[in-house]
Design an enzyme around this catalytic site. Structure first.
Site, short mmCIF file in Angstrom:
data_model
loop_
_atom_site.label_atom_id
_atom_site.label_comp_id
_atom_site.label_asym_id
_atom_site.label_seq_id
_atom_site.Cartn_x
_atom_site.Cartn_y
_atom_site.Cartn_z
N SER A 23 0.84 -1.20 0.00
CA SER A 23 0.00 0.00 0.00
C SER A 23 0.88 1.25 0.00
O SER A 23 1.81 1.35 0.80
CB SER A 23 -0.89 0.00 1.24
OG SER A 23 -1.37 1.31 1.51
N HIS A 60 -1.43 -2.22 -3.65
CA HIS A 60 -2.72 -2.06 -2.99
C HIS A 60 -3.13 -0.59 -3.08
O HIS A 60 -2.41 0.29 -2.57
CB HIS A 60 -2.55 -2.50 -1.53
CG HIS A 60 -3.80 -2.46 -0.71
ND1 HIS A 60 -4.68 -3.52 -0.63
CD2 HIS A 60 -4.29 -1.50 0.09
CE1 HIS A 60 -5.66 -3.20 0.20
NE2 HIS A 60 -5.45 -1.98 0.65
N ASP A 106 -5.56 2.17 -2.00
CA ASP A 106 -6.59 2.56 -1.04
C ASP A 106 -7.35 3.77 -1.58
O ASP A 106 -6.74 4.80 -1.89
CB ASP A 106 -5.93 2.94 0.30
CG ASP A 106 -5.45 1.71 1.05
OD1 ASP A 106 -6.26 0.79 1.27
OD2 ASP A 106 -4.26 1.67 1.41
N MET A 109 -10.44 6.40 -0.68
CA MET A 109 -11.31 6.88 0.40
C MET A 109 -12.10 8.08 -0.10
O MET A 109 -11.54 8.96 -0.76
CB MET A 109 -10.46 7.32 1.59
CG MET A 109 -9.48 6.27 2.05
SD MET A 109 -8.73 6.80 3.59
CE MET A 109 -7.41 5.60 3.71
N HIS A 138 -8.73 -1.28 -3.07
CA HIS A 138 -9.52 -1.34 -1.83
C HIS A 138 -10.37 -0.09 -1.74
O HIS A 138 -9.87 0.99 -1.40
CB HIS A 138 -8.55 -1.46 -0.64
CG HIS A 138 -9.23 -1.48 0.68
ND1 HIS A 138 -8.54 -1.29 1.87
CD2 HIS A 138 -10.52 -1.70 1.05
CE1 HIS A 138 -9.39 -1.37 2.89
NE2 HIS A 138 -10.59 -1.60 2.42
N MET A 190 -12.76 2.17 0.03
CA MET A 190 -13.39 2.54 1.31
C MET A 190 -14.32 3.69 0.99
O MET A 190 -14.03 4.86 1.26
CB MET A 190 -12.30 2.93 2.33
CG MET A 190 -11.50 1.73 2.81
SD MET A 190 -10.02 2.22 3.70
CE MET A 190 -8.87 2.36 2.35
N MET A 221 -9.83 -6.60 7.66
CA MET A 221 -9.17 -5.38 8.15
C MET A 221 -8.64 -5.65 9.56
O MET A 221 -9.39 -6.00 10.46
CB MET A 221 -10.14 -4.21 8.20
CG MET A 221 -10.63 -3.70 6.85
SD MET A 221 -9.35 -3.08 5.77
CE MET A 221 -8.58 -1.80 6.75
N ASP A 259 -5.21 -6.68 6.03
CA ASP A 259 -4.79 -5.30 5.73
C ASP A 259 -4.78 -4.43 6.98
O ASP A 259 -5.81 -4.23 7.62
CB ASP A 259 -5.78 -4.73 4.70
CG ASP A 259 -5.43 -3.33 4.24
OD1 ASP A 259 -4.30 -2.87 4.47
OD2 ASP A 259 -6.32 -2.69 3.62
#
Ligand code: DX5
Ligand code: ZN
Length: 208
Positions: free
Chosen positions: A6, A29, A31, A33, A62, A64, A133, A171
């Site tokens: 990440s 990875h 992320d 958001m 991923h 979120m 998570m 993660d």
């Protein structure tokens, strides 16, 4: 053990992605958001899509976010192996899993530390990956939650009883000390532990 890196805590994303190209890391990875599902917000897709200029690795995305269907078509354009979003979204889960699959991309569901393993049961026939998570989603550099070990045990028992090929990814807060709690996983996702290391490859070797 596979490793996904990440770059959330990176202060120089292009440089760190180039350095990761020189390693045998399995995935990058990504992320994402939205400032709603979690308080923080990551860069907009118009900037994020430039990642292809700096990495030659497959992406493990991923999400979120509150509304995955806004993001899935965008990330499906990239060199993406998995797109994962959160099971806590409840009523939207099935349609979003189907949407990911419609692009020929593997789909995953993430579960927050407080969400029970059994919440994924209705979706097992559709799933390629479960992302456990081991910190509250929202930021890098947090401490691994020890209860994750029992959760992995429960998840592994469920997946074995179901006789599936579903892959498990963990993660948050993964490092050389906490990896021992994650032996039942197939992939370890690590951010700060890799990025803050002097040699990325040595850090990655330490997780395998
Ligand atoms: C947390 C993110 C993680 C995080 C991992 O919300 O989903 O992917 O970046 O970073 P570390 O390894 O620093 O906990
Ligand atoms: Zn993540």
């Amino acid at each position: 053990m596979k490793v996904s890196a990440s770059f959330l805590s990176s202060s120089n994303v292009p440089m760190d992605l180039r350095r990761l190209n020189e390693t045998d890391v399995d995935y990058i990875h990504v992320d994402v958001m939205d400032g709603k599902f979690v308080p923080n917000k990551t860069m907009p897709f118009s900037e994020m899509k430039n990642i292809y200029k700096f990495t030659n690795k497959r992406l493990d995305v991923h999400l979120m976010v509150e509304d995955p269907k806004k993001y899935i078509p965008l990330y499906a354009e990239l060199n993406t192996e998995y797109i994962t979003f959160h099971v806590e979204l409840m009523d939207q889960v099935e349609e979003n899993l189907e949407l990911i699959k419609s692009y020929g991309i593997k789909c995953g569901l993430a579960i927050k530390p407080g969400t029970p393993v059994k919440s994924i049961v209705p979706y097992l026939p559709l799933l390629d990956l479960v992302l456990v998570m081991s910190v509250e989603p929202g930021k890098g550099g947090q401490e691994f939650i020890p209860g994750t070990k029992d959760k992995l045990l429960e998840l592994r028992a469920l997946l074995d009883s179901y006789d599936s090929n579903i892959v498990v990814n963990v993660d948050g807060g993964i490092n050389q000390d906490t990896k021992k709690f994650c032996e039942l996983s197939d992939i370890l996702t690590a951010g700060s532990y890799i990025i803050r290391g002097e040699s990325f490859q040595e850090q990655i070797d330490g997780l395998r």
